[in-house]
Design a protein around this motif. Structure first.
Motif, PDB file in Angstrom:
ATOM      1  N   UNK A   1       0.826  -1.195   0.000  1.00 43.00           N
ATOM      2  CA  UNK A   1       0.000   0.000   0.000  1.00 43.00           C
ATOM      3  C   UNK A   1       0.868   1.256   0.000  1.00 43.00           C
ATOM      4  N   UNK A   2       1.942   1.240   0.761  1.00 37.95           N
ATOM      5  CA  UNK A   2       2.836   2.378   0.815  1.00 37.95           C
ATOM      6  C   UNK A   2       3.443   2.661  -0.555  1.00 37.95           C
ATOM      7  N   UNK A   3       3.776   1.605  -1.282  1.00 35.02           N
ATOM      8  CA  UNK A   3       4.332   1.742  -2.631  1.00 35.02           C
ATOM      9  C   UNK A   3       3.308   2.354  -3.580  1.00 35.02           C
ATOM     10  N   UNK A   4       2.050   1.938  -3.446  1.00 36.99           N
ATOM     11  CA  UNK A   4       0.983   2.481  -4.296  1.00 36.99           C
ATOM     12  C   UNK A   4       0.785   3.967  -4.020  1.00 36.99           C
ATOM     13  N   UNK A   5       0.835   4.342  -2.759  1.00 34.53           N
ATOM     14  CA  UNK A   5       0.698   5.752  -2.398  1.00 34.53           C
ATOM     15  C   UNK A   5       1.862   6.571  -2.931  1.00 34.53           C
ATOM     16  N   UNK A   6       3.047   6.004  -2.846  1.00 32.82           N
ATOM     17  CA  UNK A   6       4.245   6.676  -3.370  1.00 32.82           C
ATOM     18  C   UNK A   6       4.128   6.873  -4.880  1.00 32.82           C
ATOM     19  N   UNK A   7       3.657   5.846  -5.592  1.00 33.92           N
ATOM     20  CA  UNK A   7       3.474   5.963  -7.042  1.00 33.92           C
ATOM     21  C   UNK A   7       2.421   7.005  -7.403  1.00 33.92           C
ATOM     22  N   UNK A   8       1.343   7.076  -6.615  1.00 38.68           N
ATOM     23  CA  UNK A   8       0.308   8.078  -6.866  1.00 38.68           C
ATOM     24  C   UNK A   8       0.865   9.489  -6.686  1.00 38.68           C
ATOM     25  N   UNK A   9       1.646   9.670  -5.648  1.00 39.52           N
ATOM     26  CA  UNK A   9       2.250  10.987  -5.408  1.00 39.52           C
ATOM     27  C   UNK A   9       3.226  11.356  -6.528  1.00 39.52           C
ATOM     28  N   UNK A  10       4.043  10.373  -6.925  1.00 33.42           N
ATOM     29  CA  UNK A  10       5.002  10.617  -8.000  1.00 33.42           C
ATOM     30  C   UNK A  10       4.276  10.978  -9.292  1.00 33.42           C
ATOM     31  N   UNK A  11       3.211  10.257  -9.590  1.00 28.10           N
ATOM     32  CA  UNK A  11       2.420  10.557 -10.793  1.00 28.10           C
ATOM     33  C   UNK A  11       1.768  11.925 -10.710  1.00 28.10           C
ATOM     34  N   UNK A  12       1.285  12.297  -9.531  1.00 31.33           N
ATOM     35  CA  UNK A  12       0.662  13.606  -9.361  1.00 31.33           C
ATOM     36  C   UNK A  12       1.690  14.723  -9.572  1.00 31.33           C
ATOM     37  N   UNK A  13       2.879  14.540  -9.032  1.00 33.18           N
ATOM     38  CA  UNK A  13       3.941  15.537  -9.205  1.00 33.18           C
ATOM     39  C   UNK A  13       4.346  15.619 -10.672  1.00 33.18           C
ATOM     40  N   UNK A  14       4.442  14.475 -11.326  1.00 35.95           N
ATOM     41  CA  UNK A  14       4.796  14.430 -12.748  1.00 35.95           C
ATOM     42  C   UNK A  14       3.751  15.148 -13.602  1.00 35.95           C
ATOM     43  N   UNK A  15       2.490  14.870 -13.348  1.00 38.84           N
ATOM     44  CA  UNK A  15       1.411  15.537 -14.100  1.00 38.84           C
ATOM     45  C   UNK A  15       1.439  17.033 -13.840  1.00 38.84           C
ATOM     46  N   UNK A  16       1.642  17.422 -12.595  1.00 37.56           N
ATOM     47  CA  UNK A  16       1.691  18.850 -12.262  1.00 37.56           C
ATOM     48  C   UNK A  16       2.877  19.531 -12.944  1.00 37.56           C
ATOM     49  N   UNK A  17       4.017  18.851 -13.006  1.00 41.01           N
ATOM     50  CA  UNK A  17       5.202  19.434 -13.658  1.00 41.01           C
ATOM     51  C   UNK A  17       4.925  19.686 -15.138  1.00 41.01           C
ATOM     52  N   UNK A  18       4.332  18.706 -15.823  1.00 41.44           N
ATOM     53  CA  UNK A  18       4.011  18.907 -17.250  1.00 41.44           C
ATOM     54  C   UNK A  18       2.880  19.919 -17.429  1.00 41.44           C
ATOM     55  N   UNK A  19       1.972  20.016 -16.440  1.00 34.10           N
ATOM     56  CA  UNK A  19       0.938  21.059 -16.480  1.00 34.10           C
ATOM     57  C   UNK A  19       1.587  22.439 -16.441  1.00 34.10           C
ATOM     58  N   UNK A  20       2.596  22.606 -15.590  1.00 31.71           N
ATOM     59  CA  UNK A  20       3.299  23.896 -15.520  1.00 31.71           C
ATOM     60  C   UNK A  20       3.985  24.223 -16.842  1.00 31.71           C
ATOM     61  N   UNK A  21       4.549  23.208 -17.500  1.00 32.69           N
ATOM     62  CA  UNK A  21       5.147  23.411 -18.826  1.00 32.69           C
ATOM     63  C   UNK A  21       4.084  23.915 -19.797  1.00 32.69           C
ATOM     64  N   UNK A  22       2.933  23.235 -19.821  1.00 33.65           N
ATOM     65  CA  UNK A  22       1.848  23.625 -20.728  1.00 33.65           C
ATOM     66  C   UNK A  22       1.337  25.027 -20.396  1.00 33.65           C
ATOM     67  N   UNK A  23       1.257  25.362 -19.109  1.00 33.87           N
ATOM     68  CA  UNK A  23       0.808  26.690 -18.700  1.00 33.87           C
ATOM     69  C   UNK A  23       1.782  27.767 -19.173  1.00 33.87           C
TER      70      UNK A  23
END
Length: 160
Positions: A1-23
């Motif tokens: 479960x901890x690994x799944x939470x870590x992956x979700x956070x990593x994916x959220x940060x990744x999506x946010x980083x590319x969102x900032x690029x698009x912005x």
């Protein structure tokens, strides 16, 4: 479960980083889409604030060219960070080519905006800003890696 939470956070940060690029790209597009009079007025109001703060005059043309470089300085930092998150390693060539292609497309876009022009010198200025951003990022990565290595070597020495 901890690994799944870590992956979700990593994916959220990744999506946010590319969102900032698009912005950032959307902001550059918006500023480039302004007709010459609107763009000149925006530069003039920005110039007035700088003159008031620093008490010197670099002129409207200088402000506009500085803005070109600064936009791509910021874009390159965002792309560098997002690509580093995506591939777990630095991609300075990818970042530079990304900025170059977007700069060329931005200049072509400006060709169709009334009162604006497509200038090769602006692409060079944009690429200079991108290069400065990439160099700052590489310096930050170098310093971070050096600190990690020192910390690791100190732990190894302490473990002996």
């Amino acid at each position: 479960m901890n690994s799944a939470l870590c992956n979700k956070r990593k994916n959220a940060v990744l999506i946010f980083a590319w969102f900032l690029v698009a912005f950032c790209m959307a902001a550059i597009f918006y500023l480039s889409h302004q007709v010459a009079e609107e763009s000149a007025e925006l530069s003039k109001s920005f110039l007035d604030k700088i003159l008031e703060f620093f008490s010197f005059n670099i002129g409207n043309h200088g402000i506009r060219k500085f803005a070109h470089g600064f936009e791509y300085f910021g874009l390159s930092i965002l792309v560098f960070y997002a690509s580093r998150l995506s591939w777990n390693k630095s991609k300075p060539c990818f970042t530079f080519i990304f900025a170059l292609v977007y700069s060329v497309s931005d200049e072509i876009h400006q060709y169709f905006v009334p009162g604006r022009a497509c200038r090769f010198t602006d692409v060079l200025i944009d690429c200079s800003g991108a290069t400065a951003g990439i160099l700052i990022c590489l310096l930050a990565v170098f310093i971070t890696n050096r600190r990690k290595r020192r910390k690791l070597s100190c732990k190894k020495i302490a473990a002996k």
